[in-house]
Design an enzyme around this catalytic site. Structure first.
Site, PDB file in Angstrom:
ATOM      1  CD  GLU A 249       5.740  -1.277  13.576  1.00  0.00           C
ATOM      2  OE1 GLU A 249       5.351  -1.767  12.491  1.00  0.00           O
ATOM      3  OE2 GLU A 249       4.961  -0.702  14.375  1.00  0.00           O
TER       4      GLU A 249
ATOM      5  CB  THR B 206       7.623  -7.233   7.613  1.00  0.00           C
ATOM      6  OG1 THR B 206       7.671  -5.921   8.182  1.00  0.00           O
ATOM      7  CG2 THR B 206       6.517  -7.315   6.569  1.00  0.00           C
TER       8      THR B 206
ATOM      9  CD  GLU C 120       0.776   6.074  12.212  1.00  0.00           C
ATOM     10  OE1 GLU C 120       1.877   5.529  12.449  1.00  0.00           O
ATOM     11  OE2 GLU C 120      -0.113   5.526  11.550  1.00  0.00           O
TER      12      GLU C 120
ATOM     13  CD  GLU D 157      -2.583   1.369   2.541  1.00  0.00           C
ATOM     14  OE1 GLU D 157      -3.741   0.996   2.569  1.00  0.00           O
ATOM     15  OE2 GLU D 157      -1.991   1.840   3.526  1.00  0.00           O
TER      16      GLU D 157
ATOM     17  CG  ASP E 228       9.149   0.144   7.284  1.00  0.00           C
ATOM     18  OD1 ASP E 228       9.024  -0.107   6.071  1.00  0.00           O
ATOM     19  OD2 ASP E 228       8.170   0.307   8.053  1.00  0.00           O
TER      20      ASP E 228
END
Length: 593
Positions: free
Chosen positions: A387, A490, A366, A117, A273
């Site tokens: 995370e 991930t 964020e 995305e 990332d």
């Protein structure tokens, strides 16, 4: 003048203190058993709410107690939660869901599915989010396939080299292959599951969307024997490596047709990332020194140009000048990645920086403006991302530092207090006033809850140190599974690295015979040049031209069609099945001849 931080972040931890919950027996650390039980209760509140209100839709909307499709109508929350069920010990529900998925999931539909995305947030900066279809669907199915026997599922003959979940994973992955048919070998971001890449599809793809395939696709190639998946993943990784700047950095978005960088911000967060994550995890999974060497070169550039006082900023990829002095919540995976390569001290320092932000807000916004010490406008939300918890789990396994359990405690307390509603757990829309959003993303069950539970469950089978294992007989011989060393993709789906060696033994023996044949004919053509290198003993020279690999200065072998072998002496013969040794007049014939 070099950029310097202006705020003493150690002072932030005193702001907005969280309720600390139940202490441990000695009063100094959280009690793992207490919080393990609470995490399990969190999972079932969310999971049951999804089944009752949202299934078969992709995700739950917890404020309105209904569901909606977000990624192509694959019941993604169910796929995402499957291996978490087993980690929590729920064997019967794992078995039931496997049957449900086999009966209900169909990839042969006319849907435009994101390979990843991408959201354009700003004219000067493009933020890409998680790589969902390959990592969630393919990774989730592969993980469930490899864990099926442990969960008591009756597996078919030939497992783990065959099975219904493996076939589903392969079907889903094949739907993605048209995206890789570009001049550079870097994939488009979206494919139609029936028709391939739509005409007019944007060629602009985030870096993470290009570099986050090797874990799932190499596993798939190893289990199925079809090298195409690993091949396309390696080509994509290689092209990114070749596209780095002179100072060793990569940007955020690139045109996959031309190889030109569209967004030139370099950092470790959104849009980049999981590319770095997969270089490390791919290197560990495949025991690939070249992938690790690539990451270590990037790591040097990242330290040199983006790190300031153990924070990581965004910089211009060609100049190294600061472009955005922000911390993104997605960057919180970095201490975990540092832990995997053994850089524990730096990992802990960075982790503690991020933990101060959590304590300030009860979650990670964020975007967080580092000099100002506050959220960034329109980036104040926290969608229950995993995370920082993921990093805490890795660091705790490496150090045993009770500070890391405190983060887990704070996460449980804040998530329950702020985001728990009647029908699940809602995304926190704004950490400043704790307003909620009507969404519970599937990664909450796949990652956030899973890493929390594993943080508080040191004896879980996932943490196996190799003291126990299963010996499995396959059509290719005996192999060992379940001995530990799981690689999380991930989306936190665990892959057993030993499985990659279960389904290719005969192929390796065939390659050894082919190596002997090549050396024989090379010697026959020119005996005076006995020392001439053959394909098996010398560096592989890649082809040139559009869509092919080229070798950078310190990456001498990007991809071979067979595992790397040492040069075989002409005076000895490797141990092989008798049928592989049939020879006439000096020519070796293979089984299929």
């Amino acid at each position: 003048m070099p950029f310097r931080l202006l705020v003493p972040f150690g002072l932030l931890c005193a702001l907005l203190p969280l309720h600390h919950g139940a202490p441990g027996p000695d009063g100094t650390a959280p009690d793992p058993a207490h919080y393990r039980a609470r995490v399990k209760a969190m999972f079932y509140h969310a999971y049951d709410s999804y089944l009752e209100n949202a299934f078969p839709y992709d995700e739950l909307r917890p404020l309105t107690c209904d569901g909606h499709d977000t990624w192509g109508s694959f019941s993604l929350t169910l796929i995402d939660a499957l291996d978490t069920l087993l980690i929590l010990g729920n064997v019967s529900e794992f078995q039931r869901v496997v049957e449900v998925l086999q009966d209900n999931v169909d990839f042969d539909i006319d849907v435009n599915a994101s390979v990843f995305e991408t959201n354009i947030r700003d004219p000067n900066f493009m933020e890409g989010s998680s790589i969902r279809l390959p990592t969630l669907v393919v990774g989730g199915l592969l993980s469930a396939h490899l864990l099926s026997k442990r969960a008591g599922v009756e597996v078919e003959a030939g497992w783990p080299c065959s099975g219904p979940l493996l076939r589903m994973a392969e079907e889903a992955a094949r739907k993605l292959l048209p995206a890789f048919q570009t001049p550079t070998g870097m994939p488009y971001g979206t494919v139609n599951l029936l028709h391939g890449v739509n005409p007019g599809e944007t060629p602009v793809t985030c870096t993470a969307g290009i570099g986050t395939f090797i874990v799932e696709f190499a596993t798939l190639s190893s289990l199925t024997g079809d090298p195409v998946f690993e091949d396309v993943a390696r080509v994509a990784l290689m092209r990114l490596w070749e596209s780095r700047s002179d100072i060793g950095l990569v940007g955020n978005h690139i045109d996959v047709l031309t190889g030109k960088w569209v967004a030139q911000d370099a950092g470790i967060g959104a849009g980049v990332d999981s590319y770095f994550e997969y270089l490390v995890k791919g290197a560990i999974l495949l025991q690939d020194k070249k992938l690790m060497a690539m990451f270590l070169e990037y790591n040097k550039a990242i330290r040199n140009y983006t790190r300031f006082d153990d924070w990581y900023l965004w910089v211009q990829m060609y100049k190294g000048t600061v472009s955005m002095p922000v911390f993104q919540s997605l960057e919180a995976y970095w201490p975990g990645l540092q832990t995997l390569i053994g850089d524990i001290d730096n990992a802990m320092r960075t982790f503690l920086n991020y933990y101060t932000v959590w304590k300030q807000f009860g979650g990670l916004p964020e975007f967080y403006n580092i000099p100002q010490g506050y959220t960034v406008e329109k980036r104040e939300g926290y969608p229950l991302r995993p995370e920082l918890i993921e990093s805490a789990m890795y660091l705790y396994r490496a150090t045993g530092d009770p500070t890391l359990l405190e983060l887990g405690r704070d996460a449980v307390e804040s998530i329950e207090k702020i985001s728990k509603v009647e029908c699940g757990f809602a995304t926190i829309k704004d950490l400043r006033d704790h307003k909620l959003d009507n969404r519970m993303e599937s990664f909450f069950l796949a990652e956030t809850v899973k890493y929390l539970y594993l943080l508080f469950d040191p004896t879980n089978f996932i943490h196996n140190n190799g003291s126990t294992f299963d010996a499995v007989i396959t059509p290719y011989g005996e192999c060992i599974l379940g001995a530990g060393g799981y690689i999380f993709n991930t989306e936190a789906h665990p892959i057993d690295p030993a499985a990659l060696h279960c389904c290719r033994r005969l192929k390796e023996e065939q390659w050894e015979v082919e190596d002997l044949m090549r050396e024989f004919y090379s010697l026959k053509r020119n005996r005076s040049r006995f020392q001439k290198k053959t394909m098996s003993s010398g560096p592989w020279e890649p082809p040139t031209g559009p869509g092919t690999l080229s070798s950078p200065e310190n990456y001498d072998r990007a991809r071979e069609k067979k595992p790397t072998k040492q040069k075989i002496s002409l005076l000895s013969c490797p141990s092989q099945p008798f049928t592989s040794k049939l020879a006439l007049l000096g020519q070796v014939f293979l089984d299929s001849s």
